[in-house]
Design a protein around this motif. Structure first.
Motif, short mmCIF file in Angstrom:
data_model
loop_
_atom_site.label_atom_id
_atom_site.label_comp_id
_atom_site.label_asym_id
_atom_site.label_seq_id
_atom_site.Cartn_x
_atom_site.Cartn_y
_atom_site.Cartn_z
N LEU A 10 0.82 -1.22 0.00
CA LEU A 10 0.00 0.00 0.00
C LEU A 10 0.85 1.27 0.00
N SER A 11 2.06 1.17 0.51
CA SER A 11 2.93 2.35 0.53
C SER A 11 3.30 2.82 -0.87
N HIS A 12 3.09 1.97 -1.88
CA HIS A 12 3.32 2.39 -3.27
C HIS A 12 2.24 3.36 -3.75
N ILE A 13 1.11 3.41 -3.06
CA ILE A 13 0.06 4.38 -3.38
C ILE A 13 0.28 5.59 -2.48
N PRO A 14 0.67 6.74 -3.05
CA PRO A 14 1.03 7.89 -2.20
C PRO A 14 -0.09 8.31 -1.24
N ASN A 15 -1.32 8.20 -1.70
CA ASN A 15 -2.44 8.69 -0.89
C ASN A 15 -3.18 7.52 -0.24
N SER A 16 -2.45 6.73 0.54
CA SER A 16 -3.08 5.60 1.25
C SER A 16 -2.93 5.81 2.75
N THR A 17 -3.86 5.23 3.50
CA THR A 17 -3.82 5.38 4.95
C THR A 17 -2.70 4.53 5.54
N LYS A 18 -2.17 4.97 6.65
CA LYS A 18 -1.14 4.19 7.35
C LYS A 18 -1.77 3.22 8.34
N THR A 19 -3.00 3.50 8.75
CA THR A 19 -3.64 2.65 9.77
C THR A 19 -4.41 1.48 9.16
N GLY A 20 -4.85 1.62 7.91
CA GLY A 20 -5.67 0.57 7.31
C GLY A 20 -7.06 0.50 7.88
N THR A 21 -7.52 1.58 8.51
CA THR A 21 -8.84 1.59 9.14
C THR A 21 -9.62 2.85 8.75
N GLY A 22 -10.92 2.80 8.98
CA GLY A 22 -11.78 3.95 8.73
C GLY A 22 -13.03 3.87 9.58
N ASP A 23 -13.77 4.95 9.61
CA ASP A 23 -15.01 5.00 10.37
C ASP A 23 -16.09 4.17 9.65
#
Length: 533
Positions: A328-341
């Motif tokens: 996922l770090s290859h996608i510049p605009n990705s979350t670091k936590t892997g979580t969301g509301d």
């Protein structure tokens, strides 16, 4: 590797029935796996650094060779209409044969996590004979801290031996390839296929079993989050735009394929993406395109020039199912936590090759459950031998091959969560408009993005809707950035009577597909489908 570390590794592998394997490479990092893969002739480094590999005769999953061991601890829960049983004694025999096969062979081990939420996380050990498979696992699953010791007791173990071929008569398999899940032994055996997606999807099937039993919805969907913290989910079968539409420069990507929805919100199962890259466009899909030009990415069956090592993403001579596996770090605009509301919006994506579904429509909660259970998309004429006209494809919950529990379990959980969190659900047709495939054009991705953006930012909230005359879904009368004439599919056809005929055909297919579910859902959900007549 020091002696004490080797002793620990040997002990751990012995717990999995593997004795005498070696050398054993324990959690090797990406550069080391590159070196091993090149040394072993498993692939080639191509332009700007990806590792290009071939998967041999299997360029996709082989679902007819996937089994679940029928044993007392799980057999009452399994959806046997959608899964093949396997004999426990045959599993033990095959496990012993696989372990003996690995004696004296070089082995690669990755200890990793599946599930970004620690409450529902699995510690998974993947043992494989291919270095690039170990890199695939390192990319796709969640990496543990570099200084973490080996897992003392993995929650699940995958043993993948692509070059071991089963004997169907002796081993009880259908062919020489096999993917077998044993919930009692908490183990997966994979053999006879080099397609790495089998590793990823076997663990997805495991999560599909474990999580709903804890009241958590496991989902075959992508997810992203906006600047205001609003999470969106995208369900869809292959080719509907699930990865493309969720990878949005204006929103952070949570993940592109597998997620859970708990009472705490959304969490990614994975630490990477596994995107189709055939005919990838640097203009329409710039973030994904750039991953095909990065060190660390694994490219499956992508054609390249052997001298210049430059890729040809348009070449489907090996397969249409060319893939890139990247962190996922290859996608510049990705979350670091892997979580969301909890999600504000859910999009059910379909590529309707019949050209009759509206490009976007709002669903009631009953319609959401109906279309979730249907899991509709369509194959296009010419994509398979003998396919001369569009063919409807239905896959329950947009992922029937990975479901381990009955589909109703997932649909009921979705209905409860959507109601509890007042989530908007939309049906989005990324397929054809104005006629069927071969006659009309596919919906421009710019229009689809505009419709999704309007749904996400509230631009459709006050827009009047009109019920579709056949499917009953609520179609907005206007949408910013989209010509109004394409919103109502019948109006987009030059011959309205031809549209009526095609719509009735598709509606009848929906009705036939839903018959197995009719007695399992409420009358409201049954009546939420299309009407014929």
């Amino acid at each position: 590797m020091q002696t004490t570390e080797r002793e620990a590794v040997t002990h751990n592998l012995e717990r999995h029935g593997i004795v005498g394997a070696g050398p054993i490479h324990w959690n090797p990092v990406t550069p080391a796996l590159y070196e091993h893969a090149i040394r072993r002739g498993e692939g080639a480094i191509v332009h700007l650094g990806p590792l290009a590999v071939r998967t041999g005769r299997f360029t996709g999953r082989t679902p007819k060779d996937k089994f679940i061991v029928k044993e007392p601890s799980s057999e009452q829960n399994i959806w046997w209409d959608g899964n093949q049983p396997f004999d426990p004694d045959k599993f033990d025999q095959l496990h012993r044969r696989v372990a003996e096969y690995l004696r004296g062979k070089e082995v690669f081990v990755q200890d990793c996590y599946v599930g970004a939420d620690p409450t529902y996380r699995l510690g998974v050990r993947v043992i494989t004979e291919l270095a690039w498979h170990s890199l695939f696992v390192r990319n796709l699953f969640i990496q543990r801290p570099s200084d973490a010791p080996p897992l003392e007791e993995p929650d699940f173990t995958v043993i993948s031996v692509p070059h071991f071929h089963a004997d169907p008569e002796r081993d009880g398999t259908r062919s020489d390839a096999f993917i077998i899940i044993n919930f009692a032994k908490r183990m997966v055996l994979i053999g006879g296929t080099e397609y790495a997606g089998e590793i990823k999807k076997s663990i997805f099937s495991v999560m599909h079993y474990l999580l709903p039993l804890q009241g958590v919805l496991s989902m075959h969907c992508s997810a992203n989050v906006g600047r205001s913290g609003d999470t969106a989910l995208f369900f869809g079968l292959s080719g509907t735009g699930k990865t493309t539409l969720s990878t949005d420069p204006d929103r952070q990507l949570i993940g592109d394929d597998e997620h859970g929805w708990s009472d705490r919100g959304i969490f990614n199962f994975e630490g990477g993406c596994y995107a189709k890259v055939i005919r990838l466009s640097p203009e329409s899909e710039p973030e994904i395109y750039q991953t095909t030009r990065r060190f660390g990415t694994v490219l499956e069956n992508v054609v390249y020039n052997p001298e210049t090592r430059r890729l040809d993403l348009n070449d489907d001579s090996i397969t249409e199912n060319t893939r890139a596996a990247y962190p996922l770090s290859h996608i510049p605009n990705s979350t670091k936590t892997g979580t969301g509301d909890h999600p504000h919006n859910i999009f059910l994506l379909t590529a309707d090759a019949f050209g009759v579904l509206p490009p976007i429509a709002k669903l009631t909660s009953a319609q959401a459950m109906y279309h979730f259970l249907a899991g509709y998309t369509a194959k296009v004429a010419g994509t398979e031998v003998g396919l001369t006209e569009p063919q409807a494809t239905f896959s329950a919950c947009f992922g029937a091959p990975f479901l381990t529990l009955p589909p109703r379990v997932y649909a009921d959980l979705l209905g409860e969560l959507v109601t509890k969190h007042k989530t908007n659900v939309w049906l989005v047709n990324t397929g054809w408009s104005g006629g069927p495939a071969g006659v009309s054009d596919r919906m421009p991705i710019a229009y689809t993005r505009a419709m999704i953006a309007a749904a996400l930012d509230g631009g459709l909230a006050g827009v009047p809707t009109t019920p579709d005359p056949v499917f009953g879904v609520h179609v907005p009368e206007r949408c910013p950035g989209v010509p109004s004439e394409i919103l109502q599919p019948r109006s987009a056809w030059k011959d309205p009577e031809a549209y009526d005929h095609q719509a009735r055909r598709l509606a009848e297919m929906f009705q036939r597909n839903f018959e197995p579910f009719a007695g399992l859902v409420s009358a409201e959900v049954r009546e939420a489908g299309p009407r014929v007549g």
